[in-house]
Design an enzyme around this catalytic site. Structure first.
Site, PDB file in Angstrom:
ATOM      1  N   ASP A 179     -13.919   4.393  -5.014  1.00 27.31           N
ATOM      2  CA  ASP A 179     -13.363   3.810  -6.241  1.00 27.31           C
ATOM      3  C   ASP A 179     -14.316   4.060  -7.407  1.00 27.31           C
ATOM      4  O   ASP A 179     -13.894   4.433  -8.504  1.00 27.31           O
ATOM      5  CB  ASP A 179     -13.146   2.303  -6.079  1.00 27.31           C
ATOM      6  CG  ASP A 179     -11.826   1.959  -5.419  1.00 27.31           C
ATOM      7  OD1 ASP A 179     -10.946   2.835  -5.336  1.00 27.31           O
ATOM      8  OD2 ASP A 179     -11.676   0.804  -4.978  1.00 27.31           O
ATOM      9  N   ASN A 207     -15.151   1.425   0.332  1.00 29.93           N
ATOM     10  CA  ASN A 207     -13.715   1.587   0.561  1.00 29.93           C
ATOM     11  C   ASN A 207     -13.360   2.896   1.259  1.00 29.93           C
ATOM     12  O   ASN A 207     -12.189   3.169   1.502  1.00 29.93           O
ATOM     13  CB  ASN A 207     -12.919   1.442  -0.732  1.00 29.93           C
ATOM     14  CG  ASN A 207     -13.233   2.515  -1.736  1.00 29.93           C
ATOM     15  OD1 ASN A 207     -14.392   2.743  -2.043  1.00 29.93           O
ATOM     16  ND2 ASN A 207     -12.218   3.164  -2.259  1.00 29.93           N
ATOM     17  N   SER A 238      -0.802   4.238   0.427  1.00 30.56           N
ATOM     18  CA  SER A 238      -1.702   5.236   1.004  1.00 30.56           C
ATOM     19  C   SER A 238      -1.036   6.137   2.044  1.00 30.56           C
ATOM     20  O   SER A 238      -1.263   7.362   2.031  1.00 30.56           O
ATOM     21  CB  SER A 238      -2.928   4.548   1.599  1.00 30.56           C
ATOM     22  OG  SER A 238      -3.729   3.994   0.576  1.00 30.56           O
ATOM     23  N   GLY A 252     -12.849  -9.878 -12.544  1.00 30.59           N
ATOM     24  CA  GLY A 252     -13.026  -9.927 -11.110  1.00 30.59           C
ATOM     25  C   GLY A 252     -14.494  -9.918 -10.731  1.00 30.59           C
ATOM     26  O   GLY A 252     -15.368  -9.651 -11.573  1.00 30.59           O
ATOM     27  N   SER A 262       0.819  -1.208   0.000  1.00 29.82           N
ATOM     28  CA  SER A 262       0.000   0.000   0.000  1.00 29.82           C
ATOM     29  C   SER A 262       0.857   1.264   0.000  1.00 29.82           C
ATOM     30  O   SER A 262       1.833   1.379   0.746  1.00 29.82           O
ATOM     31  CB  SER A 262      -0.929   0.025   1.214  1.00 29.82           C
ATOM     32  OG  SER A 262      -1.632   1.254   1.280  1.00 29.82           O
ATOM     33  N   LYS A 270     -13.810  -5.215   1.941  1.00 32.39           N
ATOM     34  CA  LYS A 270     -14.711  -4.201   1.383  1.00 32.39           C
ATOM     35  C   LYS A 270     -16.185  -4.601   1.511  1.00 32.39           C
ATOM     36  O   LYS A 270     -17.043  -3.768   1.805  1.00 32.39           O
ATOM     37  CB  LYS A 270     -14.385  -3.950  -0.090  1.00 32.39           C
ATOM     38  CG  LYS A 270     -13.069  -3.227  -0.326  1.00 32.39           C
ATOM     39  CD  LYS A 270     -12.863  -2.975  -1.811  1.00 32.39           C
ATOM     40  CE  LYS A 270     -11.561  -2.239  -2.082  1.00 32.39           C
ATOM     41  NZ  LYS A 270     -11.366  -1.955  -3.519  1.00 32.39           N
ATOM     42  N   ARG A 291     -13.571 -16.106 -11.763  1.00 28.59           N
ATOM     43  CA  ARG A 291     -13.491 -17.502 -11.348  1.00 28.59           C
ATOM     44  C   ARG A 291     -14.608 -17.841 -10.368  1.00 28.59           C
ATOM     45  O   ARG A 291     -15.075 -18.967 -10.313  1.00 28.59           O
ATOM     46  CB  ARG A 291     -12.123 -17.774 -10.716  1.00 28.59           C
ATOM     47  CG  ARG A 291     -10.957 -17.633 -11.705  1.00 28.59           C
ATOM     48  CD  ARG A 291      -9.641 -18.106 -11.099  1.00 28.59           C
ATOM     49  NE  ARG A 291      -8.564 -18.066 -12.081  1.00 28.59           N
ATOM     50  CZ  ARG A 291      -7.694 -17.073 -12.206  1.00 28.59           C
ATOM     51  NH1 ARG A 291      -7.791 -16.016 -11.404  1.00 28.59           N
ATOM     52  NH2 ARG A 291      -6.738 -17.113 -13.117  1.00 28.59           N
ATOM     53  N   ALA A 339     -13.720  -4.277  -6.006  1.00 28.97           N
ATOM     54  CA  ALA A 339     -13.204  -3.424  -7.077  1.00 28.97           C
ATOM     55  C   ALA A 339     -14.000  -3.617  -8.359  1.00 28.97           C
ATOM     56  O   ALA A 339     -14.289  -2.652  -9.082  1.00 28.97           O
ATOM     57  CB  ALA A 339     -11.723  -3.727  -7.318  1.00 28.97           C
TER      58      ALA A 339
END
Length: 279
Positions: free
Chosen positions: A105, A90, A20, A129, A18, A69, A154, A133
């Site tokens: 996001d 988030n 951040s 995904g 990260s 999340k 998946r 996200a």
């Protein structure tokens, strides 16, 4: 922007990659305000206790990253439309009635669409995904009137639930799912997986010169997905750009400061972060 110290942090696991803390440190220096930002890598069993402790320690709010999340979203007393639809949050602040959440996001992606002059309306998108996200990307694309969004994942059950939820919110966009390794077509490609950041590799897609690619992962020197997309001549937005935009929106959410006061430092913060961290 001067005043008392703004305390915040990030909950997730792992957090070793990260950026951040460095990013909010840059914002603090540029804005002339004190921002204390801590990383809290906690196991799931300690998450709620750690959040309660952050409130007691005077935090204004916190960010959330994988794998929490969706879990933290379920704890919210108030959530913005993007967080509700994506089922993930988030950016969280400590409100009077409890935890209040925002999917920064999703809103950051919308800001980037506008900033880059890219209109998803009527375009087909492939999102890799099915987690938080991916939900943020799907919401931003649906809100921007993309013609279709396919989640290549998946976890087919999670992808199906996400597509159904977003389809209810945006009936003008066709949401569907496909196997992760399936052939992908579209005008927009989004990597909403850890590939390139916490796991080597890239989504199995082949962007073209007219494609618009979003990589929600970031790594020094770039990711495989970003490099392949750039080689193909596609327009690429990397995860660092998204990180900076969502940090702008999170800081506004926690502090109530005017967006313009923070946004004016955004490009300089992004340039400094790239220079200092070798991106």
């Amino acid at each position: 922007m001067k005043g008392k110290v703004i305390k915040a942090g990030l909950f997730g696991s792992p957090l070793d990659k990260s950026l951040s803390p460095e990013l909010f440190g840059i914002f603090g220096r540029l804005a002339g305000t004190a921002i204390s930002y801590e990383l809290r890598d906690v196991p799931r069993s300690h998450l709620r206790g750690a959040i309660d402790g952050a409130r007691l320690n005077g935090w204004a709010g916190f960010n959330v990253t994988l794998p929490y999340k969706q879990e933290v979203c379920a704890l919210l007393s108030q959530a913005d439309p993007a967080a509700k639809a994506a089922g993930a949050v988030n950016a969280v602040r400590f409100g009077r009635t409890g935890l209040e959440g925002n999917n920064t996001d999703a809103h950051a992606l919308r800001e980037i669409f506008c900033e880059r002059g890219m209109d998803p309306a009527g375009r087909a998108a492939a999102v890799y995904g099915a987690g938080g996200a991916a939900g943020a990307a799907g919401w931003a694309l649906g809100r921007s009137r993309a013609s279709s969004v396919v989640f290549y994942a998946r976890n087919t059950q999670a992808a199906g639930a996400l597509a159904a939820r977003l389809g209810d919110c945006f009936p003008g966009t066709a949401f569907s799912t496909a196997p992760f390794e399936g052939p992908a077509a579209g005008d927009i490609f989004v990597n909403a997986t850890p590939l390139g950041m916490y796991t080597p590799g890239r989504p199995p897609c082949a962007p073209g010169a007219d494609s618009f690619c979003f990589d929600m992962a970031y790594a020094p020197g770039g990711t495989e997905f970003g490099a392949a997309a750039e080689k193909a001549g596609a327009t690429v937005v990397d995860g660092l750009e998204l990180l900076v935009w969502q940090a702008v929106l999170a800081l506004k959410f926690w502090s109530g400061l005017p967006t313009g006061d923070i946004v004016k430092f955004k490009q300089e913060a992004l340039a400094l972060l790239r220079s200092e961290k070798g991106f």
